[in-house]
Design an enzyme around this catalytic site. Sequence first.
Site, short mmCIF file in Angstrom:
data_model
loop_
_atom_site.label_atom_id
_atom_site.label_comp_id
_atom_site.label_asym_id
_atom_site.label_seq_id
_atom_site.Cartn_x
_atom_site.Cartn_y
_atom_site.Cartn_z
CE LYS A 193 -13.52 -2.71 0.04
NZ LYS A 193 -13.29 -2.64 1.46
CE LYS A 226 -4.44 -1.48 1.76
NZ LYS A 226 -5.46 -1.36 2.79
CE LYS A 236 -5.94 -7.89 -1.86
NZ LYS A 236 -5.74 -7.46 -0.49
P1 TYM Z 1 -10.84 -5.45 3.70
O1 TYM Z 1 -11.78 -4.33 3.92
O2 TYM Z 1 -9.72 -5.27 2.71
O3 TYM Z 1 -11.61 -6.76 3.28
C1 TYM Z 1 -12.72 -7.27 4.03
C2 TYM Z 1 -12.70 -8.78 3.98
O4 TYM Z 1 -12.73 -9.21 2.61
C3 TYM Z 1 -11.64 -10.10 2.37
N1 TYM Z 1 -11.14 -9.89 1.00
C4 TYM Z 1 -10.98 -10.86 0.10
N2 TYM Z 1 -11.22 -12.18 0.17
C5 TYM Z 1 -10.97 -12.91 -0.95
N3 TYM Z 1 -10.49 -12.38 -2.11
C6 TYM Z 1 -10.24 -11.05 -2.22
N4 TYM Z 1 -9.80 -10.54 -3.36
C7 TYM Z 1 -10.49 -10.23 -1.07
N5 TYM Z 1 -10.36 -8.89 -0.83
C8 TYM Z 1 -10.77 -8.71 0.44
C9 TYM Z 1 -10.58 -9.73 3.39
O5 TYM Z 1 -9.69 -10.79 3.62
C10 TYM Z 1 -11.42 -9.38 4.59
O6 TYM Z 1 -11.74 -10.54 5.32
N6 TYM Z 1 -7.74 -5.27 7.63
C11 TYM Z 1 -9.03 -5.73 7.19
C12 TYM Z 1 -10.20 -5.20 7.99
C13 TYM Z 1 -10.09 -5.42 9.47
C14 TYM Z 1 -10.27 -6.64 10.15
C15 TYM Z 1 -10.10 -6.33 11.52
C16 TYM Z 1 -10.55 -7.94 9.73
C17 TYM Z 1 -9.83 -4.47 10.41
N7 TYM Z 1 -9.83 -5.01 11.63
C18 TYM Z 1 -10.20 -7.32 12.51
C19 TYM Z 1 -10.65 -8.93 10.72
C20 TYM Z 1 -10.47 -8.62 12.09
C21 TYM Z 1 -9.23 -5.29 5.75
O7 TYM Z 1 -8.62 -4.36 5.28
O8 TYM Z 1 -10.22 -5.94 5.10
#
Ligand code: TYM
Length: 332
Positions: A197, A111, A194
């Site tokens: 967004k 990032k 991957k």
């Molecule tokens: P975020 O917002 O990027 O994504 C949310 C969830 O979607 C999953 N995900 C994917 N799974 C499969 N293929 C993909 N291409 C893909 N893109 C996203 C992510 O693995 C996630 O489960 N850091 C985290 C948010 C967070 C969090 C937490 C998660 C903050 N605190 C505590 C669990 C526990 C994030 O940026 O997710």
Amino acid sequence: MNRIFSGVQPTGNLHLGNYLGAIRNWVRLQNDYECLFCVVDMHAITVWQEPKQLSASIREVAAGLIAAGIDPKRNILFNQSQVPAHAELAWIFNCVARLGWLNRMTQFKEKAGKDRENASVGLYAYPNLMSADILLYKATHVPVGEDQKQHLELARDTAQKFNSDYKVDFFPLPKPLIFDTAARVMNLRDGTKKMSKSDASDFSRINMTDDADAVAKKIRKAKTDPEPLPSSPAGFEGRPEAANLMGIYAGLADLTLDEVCTRFGGSPFSAFKQELADVAASVLTPIQDEMRRLLADPAAIDAVLRDGAERARALAAPILREVHDIVGFVRP
Ligand code: TYM
């Protein structure tokens, strides 16, 4: 007690990776666990967010989760910034986790890119806030997509170091729940990257809000290779786009990869793409209809988030008090 915590960032549209990798699994798990699902707005601002757009995205993501089947009465659904204890515990974890651990986080490297010096301090410390999210509720299980695995290892290391520094058995070591199908949904234009967004091209992803025509167009334009589809997953070797599209189909139709390969093995991509577009629309259209209905009443969404935050604060307060005692803070 088994307790789940998971989060999603309100940084633009939810996409099929979020849905298949995480949200769909949350919907299934809500029957068997006590669950907290969080719209992590404090994580979102680690990179610039237009304030108006951020508020809209928080409501949109909350609506998306409810529309996908998360029951806000049975579970706790809230946005992170309404529970200040997340930030308080994150500070304590900033003092527990080591610089060397954060330096190894691949997501920060991706990032921040080449302009590292210009990345926010928040982006760097992001994994500590994520550890705090989970451990503030002593969550035992964290359902996520595969990309979050390294962050979860850090949360476990932090819990363990806190316990051993302070000679307590306080935090549980949270377990990741990563499911086999669609744990890593890939970019439609490049099967080695991957789906995310932040990709500049909207054709790289299917948004949860894309209508049937847009979905069909994106799938038609998705990258492929010249061979017919493989009849077993062994045939995915060197064919990331076939693996990805068939994996997406498996996720959406709730089939195993073997079953999808048996059904479509030997077919050309063109015929399969039409079927994939149909199944995607059949899953997404009802969710979109419900999202539209919910978003027509933003005050009702705010009320759901307020209620969730209140219940989250009640769970967090005694745990944070104990942490303060363990650390040695003096308080009334
Ligand atoms: P975020 O917002 O990027 O994504 C949310 C969830 O979607 C999953 N995900 C994917 N799974 C499969 N293929 C993909 N291409 C893909 N893109 C996203 C992510 O693995 C996630 O489960 N850091 C985290 C948010 C967070 C969090 C937490 C998660 C903050 N605190 C505590 C669990 C526990 C994030 O940026 O997710």
